[in-house]
Design a protein around this motif. Structure first.
Motif, PDB file in Angstrom:
ATOM      1  N   GLU A 168       0.839  -1.189   0.000  1.00 30.10           N
ATOM      2  CA  GLU A 168       0.000   0.000   0.000  1.00 30.10           C
ATOM      3  C   GLU A 168       0.879   1.245   0.000  1.00 30.10           C
ATOM      4  OE1 GLU A 168      -3.046   0.158   2.906  1.00 30.10           O
ATOM      5  OE2 GLU A 168      -3.823  -1.847   2.435  1.00 30.10           O
ATOM      6  N   VAL A 169       0.516   2.210  -0.823  1.00 35.67           N
ATOM      7  CA  VAL A 169       1.264   3.464  -0.880  1.00 35.67           C
ATOM      8  C   VAL A 169       1.050   4.235   0.422  1.00 35.67           C
ATOM      9  CG1 VAL A 169       1.541   5.661  -2.065  1.00 35.67           C
ATOM     10  CG2 VAL A 169       1.073   3.595  -3.383  1.00 35.67           C
ATOM     11  N   THR A 170       2.148   4.632   1.036  1.00 39.35           N
ATOM     12  CA  THR A 170       2.059   5.443   2.248  1.00 39.35           C
ATOM     13  C   THR A 170       2.544   6.872   2.022  1.00 39.35           C
ATOM     14  OG1 THR A 170       4.255   4.675   2.949  1.00 39.35           O
ATOM     15  CG2 THR A 170       2.331   3.451   3.764  1.00 39.35           C
ATOM     16  N   ARG A 171       3.345   7.067   0.949  1.00 41.03           N
ATOM     17  CA  ARG A 171       3.864   8.413   0.694  1.00 41.03           C
ATOM     18  C   ARG A 171       4.157   8.576  -0.798  1.00 41.03           C
ATOM     19  NH1 ARG A 171       9.182  11.116   1.182  1.00 41.03           N
ATOM     20  NH2 ARG A 171      10.123   9.067   1.570  1.00 41.03           N
ATOM     21  N   TYR A 172       3.606   9.640  -1.366  1.00 42.98           N
ATOM     22  CA  TYR A 172       3.909  10.004  -2.746  1.00 42.98           C
ATOM     23  C   TYR A 172       5.158  10.881  -2.698  1.00 42.98           C
ATOM     24  CZ  TYR A 172       3.146  11.889  -7.475  1.00 42.98           C
ATOM     25  OH  TYR A 172       3.285  12.244  -8.800  1.00 42.98           O
ATOM     26  N   VAL A 173       6.272  10.392  -3.281  1.00 43.23           N
ATOM     27  CA  VAL A 173       7.547  11.089  -3.154  1.00 43.23           C
ATOM     28  C   VAL A 173       7.705  12.144  -4.234  1.00 43.23           C
ATOM     29  CG1 VAL A 173      10.055  10.838  -3.049  1.00 43.23           C
ATOM     30  CG2 VAL A 173       8.577   9.072  -2.048  1.00 43.23           C
ATOM     31  N   THR A 174       7.677  11.719  -5.492  1.00 41.97           N
ATOM     32  CA  THR A 174       7.870  12.686  -6.582  1.00 41.97           C
ATOM     33  C   THR A 174       7.427  12.075  -7.903  1.00 41.97           C
ATOM     34  OG1 THR A 174       9.494  14.151  -7.644  1.00 41.97           O
ATOM     35  CG2 THR A 174      10.240  11.942  -7.083  1.00 41.97           C
ATOM     36  N   PRO A 175       6.910  12.891  -8.821  1.00 39.09           N
ATOM     37  CA  PRO A 175       6.609  12.368 -10.157  1.00 39.09           C
ATOM     38  C   PRO A 175       7.892  12.151 -10.942  1.00 39.09           C
ATOM     39  CG  PRO A 175       6.190  14.721 -10.082  1.00 39.09           C
ATOM     40  CD  PRO A 175       6.529  14.308  -8.672  1.00 39.09           C
TER      41      PRO A 175
ATOM     42  N   ARG B  13       8.854  12.619 -14.377  1.00 43.50           N
ATOM     43  CA  ARG B  13       8.287  13.238 -15.573  1.00 43.50           C
ATOM     44  C   ARG B  13       8.959  12.804 -16.866  1.00 43.50           C
ATOM     45  NH1 ARG B  13       4.544  17.025 -14.471  1.00 43.50           N
ATOM     46  NH2 ARG B  13       4.394  17.778 -12.335  1.00 43.50           N
ATOM     47  N   GLU B  14      10.053  12.030 -16.768  1.00 45.76           N
ATOM     48  CA  GLU B  14      10.654  11.565 -18.007  1.00 45.76           C
ATOM     49  C   GLU B  14       9.825  10.459 -18.636  1.00 45.76           C
ATOM     50  OE1 GLU B  14      12.710   9.328 -14.598  1.00 45.76           O
ATOM     51  OE2 GLU B  14      11.977  11.341 -15.057  1.00 45.76           O
ATOM     52  N   GLY B  15       8.907   9.877 -17.894  1.00 47.17           N
ATOM     53  CA  GLY B  15       8.035   8.839 -18.434  1.00 47.17           C
ATOM     54  C   GLY B  15       6.784   9.444 -19.050  1.00 47.17           C
ATOM     55  N   GLY B  16       6.394   8.951 -20.208  1.00 46.27           N
ATOM     56  CA  GLY B  16       5.239   9.501 -20.883  1.00 46.27           C
ATOM     57  C   GLY B  16       3.951   9.317 -20.104  1.00 46.27           C
ATOM     58  N   SER B  17       3.892   8.276 -19.253  1.00 52.99           N
ATOM     59  CA  SER B  17       2.683   8.000 -18.484  1.00 52.99           C
ATOM     60  C   SER B  17       2.717   8.656 -17.113  1.00 52.99           C
ATOM     61  CB  SER B  17       2.501   6.486 -18.337  1.00 52.99           C
ATOM     62  OG  SER B  17       3.621   5.918 -17.669  1.00 52.99           O
ATOM     63  N   LEU B  18       3.729   9.485 -16.854  1.00 49.60           N
ATOM     64  CA  LEU B  18       3.891  10.185 -15.584  1.00 49.60           C
ATOM     65  C   LEU B  18       3.888   9.216 -14.392  1.00 49.60           C
ATOM     66  CD1 LEU B  18       4.308  13.186 -14.871  1.00 49.60           C
ATOM     67  CD2 LEU B  18       1.924  13.262 -14.172  1.00 49.60           C
ATOM     68  N   PRO B  19       4.778   8.217 -14.395  1.00 54.38           N
ATOM     69  CA  PRO B  19       4.899   7.357 -13.214  1.00 54.38           C
ATOM     70  C   PRO B  19       5.429   8.171 -12.046  1.00 54.38           C
ATOM     71  CG  PRO B  19       6.731   6.979 -14.694  1.00 54.38           C
ATOM     72  CD  PRO B  19       5.798   7.908 -15.410  1.00 54.38           C
ATOM     73  N   ALA B  20       5.443   7.557 -10.875  1.00 50.56           N
ATOM     74  CA  ALA B  20       5.879   8.290  -9.687  1.00 50.56           C
ATOM     75  C   ALA B  20       6.729   7.407  -8.800  1.00 50.56           C
ATOM     76  CB  ALA B  20       4.673   8.798  -8.899  1.00 50.56           C
ATOM     77  N   LEU B  21       7.615   8.055  -8.069  1.00 46.16           N
ATOM     78  CA  LEU B  21       8.361   7.375  -7.020  1.00 46.16           C
ATOM     79  C   LEU B  21       7.536   7.458  -5.751  1.00 46.16           C
ATOM     80  CD1 LEU B  21      11.066   5.974  -6.301  1.00 46.16           C
ATOM     81  CD2 LEU B  21      11.917   8.224  -5.607  1.00 46.16           C
ATOM     82  N   VAL B  22       7.235   6.305  -5.155  1.00 40.33           N
ATOM     83  CA  VAL B  22       6.408   6.272  -3.952  1.00 40.33           C
ATOM     84  C   VAL B  22       7.064   5.384  -2.900  1.00 40.33           C
ATOM     85  CG1 VAL B  22       4.284   6.592  -5.298  1.00 40.33           C
ATOM     86  CG2 VAL B  22       5.019   4.274  -4.677  1.00 40.33           C
ATOM     87  N   GLU B  23       6.664   5.600  -1.659  1.00 43.59           N
ATOM     88  CA  GLU B  23       7.072   4.721  -0.572  1.00 43.59           C
ATOM     89  C   GLU B  23       5.860   3.896  -0.165  1.00 43.59           C
ATOM     90  OE1 GLU B  23       9.325   4.873   3.801  1.00 43.59           O
ATOM     91  OE2 GLU B  23       8.602   6.719   2.856  1.00 43.59           O
ATOM     92  N   ALA B  24       6.107   2.617   0.130  1.00 40.35           N
ATOM     93  CA  ALA B  24       5.016   1.713   0.494  1.00 40.35           C
ATOM     94  C   ALA B  24       5.111   1.309   1.953  1.00 40.35           C
ATOM     95  CB  ALA B  24       5.032   0.479  -0.407  1.00 40.35           C
ATOM     96  N   ASP B  25       4.102   0.573   2.407  1.00 37.04           N
ATOM     97  CA  ASP B  25       4.012   0.209   3.818  1.00 37.04           C
ATOM     98  C   ASP B  25       5.048  -0.828   4.235  1.00 37.04           C
ATOM     99  OD1 ASP B  25       2.903  -1.882   2.400  1.00 37.04           O
ATOM    100  OD2 ASP B  25       1.075  -2.015   3.600  1.00 37.04           O
ATOM    101  N   ASP B  26       5.829  -1.357   3.278  1.00 39.90           N
ATOM    102  CA  ASP B  26       6.921  -2.258   3.635  1.00 39.90           C
ATOM    103  C   ASP B  26       8.243  -1.511   3.796  1.00 39.90           C
ATOM    104  OD1 ASP B  26       7.449  -1.612   1.020  1.00 39.90           O
ATOM    105  OD2 ASP B  26       7.564  -3.675   0.283  1.00 39.90           O
TER     106      ASP B  26
ATOM    107  N   LEU C  51      -3.593   2.089  -4.004  1.00 35.10           N
ATOM    108  CA  LEU C  51      -3.570   3.538  -3.840  1.00 35.10           C
ATOM    109  C   LEU C  51      -4.902   4.005  -3.273  1.00 35.10           C
ATOM    110  CD1 LEU C  51      -1.933   6.163  -4.397  1.00 35.10           C
ATOM    111  CD2 LEU C  51      -3.090   6.263  -6.615  1.00 35.10           C
ATOM    112  N   ASP C  52      -4.846   4.624  -2.106  1.00 27.74           N
ATOM    113  CA  ASP C  52      -6.055   5.124  -1.447  1.00 27.74           C
ATOM    114  C   ASP C  52      -6.515   6.420  -2.113  1.00 27.74           C
ATOM    115  OD1 ASP C  52      -7.447   6.808   0.883  1.00 27.74           O
ATOM    116  OD2 ASP C  52      -7.611   4.678   1.370  1.00 27.74           O
ATOM    117  N   GLU C  53      -7.814   6.621  -2.156  1.00 31.53           N
ATOM    118  CA  GLU C  53      -8.357   7.819  -2.796  1.00 31.53           C
ATOM    119  C   GLU C  53      -7.915   9.103  -2.099  1.00 31.53           C
ATOM    120  OE1 GLU C  53     -12.576   7.842  -2.634  1.00 31.53           O
ATOM    121  OE2 GLU C  53     -12.675   7.488  -0.469  1.00 31.53           O
ATOM    122  N   ALA C  54      -7.473   9.022  -0.863  1.00 27.88           N
ATOM    123  CA  ALA C  54      -7.079  10.216  -0.118  1.00 27.88           C
ATOM    124  C   ALA C  54      -5.863  10.905  -0.720  1.00 27.88           C
ATOM    125  CB  ALA C  54      -6.787   9.844   1.335  1.00 27.88           C
TER     126      ALA C  54
END
Length: 265
Positions: free
Chosen positions: A12-19, A21-34, A77-80
């Motif tokens: 589960e995503v616990t923190r959205y770190v940064t987008p 932007r070099e990816g066309g689909s706008l992936p993101a670096l995130v931290e998870a609950d592990d 990914l939680d809606e929050a």
């Protein structure tokens, strides 16, 4: 012998770190609950959920071939997360991606592969070219290699553009002998001098049981198309049959890759 059961972890995503932007689909670096960092591929991105299907299937096919691929995980990914993001584009993406997404373990310190700097041995190059021919992966060119060097080893990433025929509508799984002329632009093709050996190894490793086990990892919800009368199990079987038919006719794409390589050297 039946293939061993396969399973992807769910985090589960616990923190959205940064987008990213070099990816066309706008992936993101995130931290998870592990506690680990992941590159998150969003189900709500412009390429659609089929890009996640391709990412999962081709990534695990690569792993079955013994190639290095970052661990793939389902990422909830939680809606929050969409409520407090100030960037409207990212906010919309987060809202559209609530639920199950796909993520790759982040390889901290990895650098983009450069064919002018790093030499890949022929067998490894041939196996990667063979995989990309099998799965119609158009996105492994010198311009965008989707290869990383991490701890002096080659790692494969970003397979969402593979299996592009599944965007074509009914009957996309045929014909199995579909030409793949884009292989001429593959970044590793000049080094792929052992394609016949790679073909023999690939056909041995990717048994029907292993292919079915990999495709079975795709969640039903990713295969259910609004307005379609085709069920998730039927969609899943299309992927299986496409891959098995491609494998049965592998001499066709192997010869195509060999001819393209001869034109380069």
């Amino acid at each position: 012998m039946p293939a061993a059961p396969l399973e992807l972890r769910t985090v589960e995503v616990t923190r959205y770190v940064t987008p990213l932007r070099e990816g066309g689909s706008l992936p993101a670096l995130v931290e998870a609950d592990d506690g680990f960092l992941y590159v998150l591929k969003f189900r709500g991105a412009g390429q659609g959920i089929k890009a996640l299907v391709a990412e999962l299937i081709v990534g695990e096919l690569a792993r079955a071939l013994g190639l290095r691929v970052p661990e793939l995980v389902f990422c909830e990914l939680d809606e929050a997360f969409g409520r407090t993001e100030p960037d409207e584009e990212i906010q919309d993406l987060l809202r559209a991606s609530t639920g199950r997404n796909l993520a790759l373990h982040y390889l901290s310190g990895a650098i983009t592969f450069d064919a002018l700097v790093t030499t890949v041995e022929p067998h490894l190059a041939s196996l990667v070219v063979w995989l990309d021919s099998l799965t119609l992966n158009v996105d492994r060119t010198a311009r965008n290699t989707n290869l990383l060097m991490w701890h002096k080893e080659l790692w494969l990433i970003d397979h969402g553009a593979a299996l592009y025929v599944h965007h074509a509508g009914p009957g996309w799984e045929e014909p199995a002998r579909r030409p793949f002329v884009q292989i001429k632009d593959h970044v590793l093709l000049p080094r792929a001098s052992e394609l016949e050996a790679a073909d023999a190894e690939g056909r041995t490793r990717l048994t029907p049981e292993r292919v079915r086990a990999i495709v079975a990892l795709v969640p039903d919800e990713w295969l259910e198309e609004p307005g379609s009368d085709t069920s998730a199990p039927e969609q899943r079987e299309r992927y299986v049959q496409f891959l098995l038919n491609r494998l049965a006719a592998s001499e066709t794409f192997v010869q195509e890759a060999q001819h393209a390589r001869q034109a380069l050297i």
